[in-house]
Design an enzyme around this catalytic site. Structure first.
Site, short mmCIF file in Angstrom:
data_model
loop_
_atom_site.label_atom_id
_atom_site.label_comp_id
_atom_site.label_asym_id
_atom_site.label_seq_id
_atom_site.Cartn_x
_atom_site.Cartn_y
_atom_site.Cartn_z
N VAL A 60 -4.02 -8.01 -1.64
CA VAL A 60 -3.07 -8.98 -1.08
C VAL A 60 -1.68 -8.78 -1.68
O VAL A 60 -0.66 -8.85 -0.99
CB VAL A 60 -3.56 -10.43 -1.30
CG1 VAL A 60 -2.49 -11.44 -0.89
CG2 VAL A 60 -4.83 -10.68 -0.51
N CYS A 61 -1.64 -8.47 -2.95
CA CYS A 61 -0.36 -8.29 -3.65
C CYS A 61 0.42 -7.10 -3.09
O CYS A 61 1.62 -7.18 -2.87
CB CYS A 61 -0.61 -8.09 -5.15
SG CYS A 61 -1.62 -9.39 -5.89
N SER A 62 -0.29 -5.99 -2.86
CA SER A 62 0.36 -4.77 -2.38
C SER A 62 0.59 -4.76 -0.87
O SER A 62 1.57 -4.20 -0.40
CB SER A 62 -0.47 -3.54 -2.75
OG SER A 62 -0.38 -3.30 -4.13
#
Length: 168
Positions: A60-62
């Protein structure tokens, strides 16, 4: 402490680790030297968006979180934001490489390391594994004007760039 709230002062002793972006070390394989970043001092007279996440190079972060902030950086700057900073428990080398992997250059968007999630733990916003939780804080000249933690690791609403833009 259980988080930060609007109206609170940003803590006076917050120091992160980071590698400043430099043209000569712009390639992802190049390593700079980690230095301390005294966020309390650096941000005392600035408008800052700090968003935190569980880890660099994670799904999700990337895929969404960092790219959305990179895309919306001009809009954030247009609303008076001096600095956008992403925070994770990864070391400064990983955070620097992650910034390069996202084609982020310069000092308007900082990739900061919160070793051992010390800051996140100090405000009660570390995740269940003891890593940095997912949250966002707007700091305006040392005062917190917005602070919300996501209810789950892969939840992305309160700390999204779109939500932050609506709260500036």
């Amino acid at each position: 402490m259980s988080g930060l709230n609007p109206g609170d002062s940003f803590p006076s002793d917050v120091v992160f680790s980071y590698i400043p972006w430099a043209e000569e070390s712009k390639e992802i394989q190049a390593c700079g030297i980690p230095i301390n970043y005294n966020a309390s001092k650096e941000w005392a007279d600035k408008k800052v968006v700090l968003f935190a996440l569980p880890g660099a190079f994670t799904p999700v972060c990337s895929a969404r979180h960092v790219p959305e902030y990179a895309e919306k950086l001009p809009e954030l700057k247009a609303k008076g934001v001096d600095v956008v900073a992403v925070l994770a428990y990864n070391d400064a080398y990983v955070m620097s490489a992650w910034g390069k992997a996202n084609n982020v250059t310069g000092d308007d968007f900082l990739f900061l390391s919160d070793p051992e999630a010390r800051f996140s733990k100090s405000i009660g916003w570390a995740d269940e594994e003891g890593r940095t939780g997912r949250y966002a804080i707007i700091i305006d000249h040392g005062k917190v004007t917005y602070a919300k933690r996501e209810p789950a690791k892969n939840h992305l609403e309160f700390s999204s760039a779109e939500t932050i833009l609506k709260n500036l």
